[in-house]
Structure formats: structure tokens, C-alpha cells
Scaffold this active site. Structure first.
Site: not given
Ligand code: NAD
Length: 369
Positions: A143, A194, A227, A251, A255
């Protein structure tokens, strides 16, 4: 009696001021009971600051936030300011606050309150007694990484670029927050990246492992691909204690974890900065939800996410773990007693307003004290 501590409250927009009002009542309760006292001041942020000062975060407010021991925020934003350019939007006030205060660690607990177990889309046995914490890196990664932007290529097509980048110090400082937290919980950290496809993930994994081996051998560290973590969160979330991850994966995963509990109006968060020489750390506490313009001004909002954020403040900024637990127990008991704002209504429970939820909570605090 605990000595005074400097608190800055920024109620913001929409339901922000309504839910913050209930936090003030809890602060007042602590003061009256002579359990803990706070030097409380209030200022504007977001759309409210924009209307008053032409900026979503006035310089004087930023200075007050920097000087405070902790900042409590309500919510920012709303349709009134939606058409404004990006740089002026209420949300910019909050983003600037987080950036200037260098709040690099975002803590989001996913805690299932037994009376609300039916609010989750998952089966009760999967989430009963769930209590996990996601620690998300908040000021680095994709970001913020450079280069970034959209460019037009010679053939007229366009290319969008963002850069995922992490340095050793950025990983170590957020890793420390995760390990320290785990020490106060079940002493387990799952580090998530990852590393199979990203070099930044390889570095993240190596640095977390080194930090563990040097300083936190008493905590069990495991590594997981992001994942797989998303899948495990809905398959068997109780396997996790503390999850430490980067900005982007955090992020998404926070959630996902939040929704295990099924109710936006119940979710608190903390954003922490580095510990300075005086042992003080900048910190901002806020509910996960936004300004909920659809219910603003109707005394309908659930104040519990804000009140639970206040409990996080007691625990993480002031080391008042027992007092934090007292607030959390009062929340549980209020729910057990059947008090429900509209967002968490279930058959057989009583619908209460924002103010009435505050009344109920204070009664429960009285019973516990
Ligand atoms: P939202 O969280 O404000 O609302 C989503 C839905 O959940 C709405 O139906 C709302 O009524 C309900 N809800 C939210 N909090 C509730 C509570 N405490 N009690 C009962 N119901 C609650 O998200 P949104 O609608 O996407 O955004 C509205 C505004 O808030 C936008 O301007 C957005 O930019 C802003 N926002 C701010 C923050 C923040 O301040 N940190 C976070 C998210 C969104």
C-alpha cells in the site's frame, strides 16, 4: 486510585459521536468508582473537522494526538463529503493520523461472545470460545511501496504498478508486537506470508524465525501461506492464537476473521506505534465499523465495539488488564441478559437503543464492581 492519563477523544462523524458518548459514560464510571481516572479532551476529525476548519485533521488536533497517551476514535466519513477530492475526504484525516503517529501494528481481535454465537454464518462448534488476534503491519508493504502508479504504454494500453516491499526493521518491530502479545495469551504465533511465490515473503519468514530464535523461544512459532490461512480461518479458526502478517494479507485476513464473529458492531481494534525512550507508545483505539450514515442520529448504533476498543486501551496503553477484563465481562453479561441493538437482534432478545445499551452496561459494571 490510578493516576491521571491523557486521553484524546475524536468522535468524528455519523454514529461516531453517539457511540463515543457511551464510552464517556464508562470513563466516568471508572472515575466515580475511583478505579482509574483519565484526563479527557475532545477534538474534531474527519467531516466534522472539514466543516469547522476546512481540513479533515487540523494541525492542532494532530499535535494533541501526538501528546496524548492514547487516542480514542469514533468513525469518519459520510455521504455529505463523498464528492470531495481524495485529498480532502474525511478518511484522509484518519489516514494522516495513523501515518504521523507511525502506528505500524494493527491489532484486531476476533472474539466470539457466547450469546451471539448464532450471529455467525459458521456452525457454533467451529467458533464457540474463539479468541484469536490478528496483528497486521499497517504502515508498509504494497500500500506504500514505490514505484507505484498507472502509466500509458507506447502501444496505448496502460500499466498499473504497486510494489510490495519490506525491510528487516519493519518486520522485526511488528513481529515483536505479535510475540509480546502471544506471551500474554496462549504463547502461539502463526506468521503468514506467501514465501512460496514472493521474495518479500521469504524475507518475512526468515526474519520472523530469527527473531523467534533469538528472543522468543518460549513462544511457539509456525509459518503459513496466506491463502492457506484464509482457508484455515473458516475451516478451523480455533487453531490460531496470534496471527502476524503484512499489510495486504492482514487487510484481507482480519476482515475474514472479523466476520467469524458475525457482527460489525462488536469489533474493536488497536493501532500501536513504537515504544519511545520513556516507555510510552503512541496508540489509537477505534471500532472496526464506519460512520454508518444509514442509522446516524437515531440512537440505534451498537456502542459495544467502541467500548471494547476502550477496554483494549486499558490493556495495551495502561497495563490495566483487570480493568479491561471487567469491561469485557460487563459486555458479556449485558448480552447474556438479552440486551441487543438492532444489528445483533435475535429472536427472544430485547431491542435496546444506543443509550439503553450504555445503561445496561453500567448496571452490569455496578454488579461486578
Ligand atoms: P459502515 O461500517 O459505516 O456500515 C456498514 C453497515 O453496518 C451499515 O448498514 C451500518 O448501519 C452497520 N453498522 C456499522 N456500525 C454499526 C454499529 N455500531 N451498530 C449498528 N450497525 C452498524 O460502513 P460503510 O457503510 O461502508 O461506510 C459508511 C461511511 O463510513 C463511509 O463514509 C466510509 O468511508 C466510512 N468508514 C469509516 C471507517 C472509519 O472511520 N474507520 C471505516 C469504514 C468506513
Amino acid at each position: 486510585m490510578v493516576s491521571n492519563r491523557k486521553l484524546l477523544a475524536l468522535p468524528g462523524d455519523g454514529i461516531g459521536p453517539e457511540v463515543m458518548q457511551q464510552v464517556y459514560r464508562v470513563i466516568d464510571w471508572f472515575d466515580r468508582r475511583r478505579i482509574a481516572s483519565f484526563e479527557l479532551s475532545e477534538d474534531l476529525v474527519g467531516g466534522a473537522a472539514l466543516d469547522a476548519h476546512g481540513t479533515p485533521l487540523a494541525e492542532s488536533t494532530l499535535q494533541a494526538a501526538m501528546a496524548a497517551d492514547a487516542v480514542l476514535l469514533g468513525a469518519v466519513g459520510g455521504p455529505k463529503w463523498d464528492a470531495l477530492p481524495f485529498a480532502l475526504k474525511p478518511e484522509r484525516g484518519l489516514l494522516r493520523l495513523r501515518k504521523e503517529m507511525a502506528l505500524f501494528a494493527n491489532l484486531r481481535p476476533a472474539l466470539v461472545f457466547e450469546p451471539l454465537i448464532g450471529a455467525s454464518t459458521l456452525r457454533p462448534e467451529v467458533i464457540r470460545d474463539l479468541d484469536l488476534m490478528i496483528v497486521r503491519e499497517l504502515t508498509g508493504g504494497v500500500y506504500f511501496g514505490e514505484p507505484r502508479g498507472i502509466e500509458t504504454l507506447p502501444d496505448g494500453t496502460r500499466r498499473g504498478v504497486n510494489t510490495q516491499v519490506y525491510t528487516t526493521p519493519e518486520i522485526i518491530r511488528v513481529g515483536r508486537v505479535a510475540f509480546e502479545l502471544a506471551r500474554k495469551r496462549s504463547r502461539r504465533v502463526t506468521s503468514v506470508e506467501k514465501a512460496n511465490v514472493m521474495e518479500s515473503g521469504v524475507l518475512w519468514r526468515e526474519e520472523m524465525q530469527k527473531l523467534h530464535d533469538c528472543e522468543y523461544k518460549d513462544v511457539a512459532l509456525s509459518h503459513m501461506y496466506a491463502d492457506n490461512c484464509a482457508m484455515q480461518l473458516v475451516r478451523n479458526p480455533k487453531q490460531f492464537d496470534v496471527i502476524a502478517t503484512d499489510n495486504l494479507f492482514g487487510d484481507l485476513l482480519s476482515d475474514c476473521a472479523a466476520m467469524l464473529t458475525g457482527s460489525l458492531g462488536m469489533l474493536p481494534s488497536a493501532s500501536l506505534g513504537a515504544v519511545d525512550q520513556s516507555g510510552r507508545r503512541k496508540a489509537l483505539y477505534e471500532p472496526v465499523h464506519g460512520s454508518a450514515p444509514d442509522i446516524a442520529g437515531k440512537d440505534m448504533a451498537n456502542p459495544l465495539a467502541s467500548i471494547l476498543s476502550f477496554a483494549m486501551m486499558l490493556r495495551y496503553s495502561f497495563d490495566l488488564a483487570e480493568e479491561a477484563a471487567l469491561v469485557e465481562r460487563a459486555v458479556l453479561n449485558a448480552l447474556k441478559g438479552g440486551a441487543r441493538t438492532s444489528d445483533i437482534m435475535q429472536p427472544g432478545t430485547a431491542r435496546v437503543s444506543t443509550t439503553e445499551m450504555g445503561d445496561t452496561l453500567l448496571r452490569e459494571l455496578d454488579k461486578l464492581a
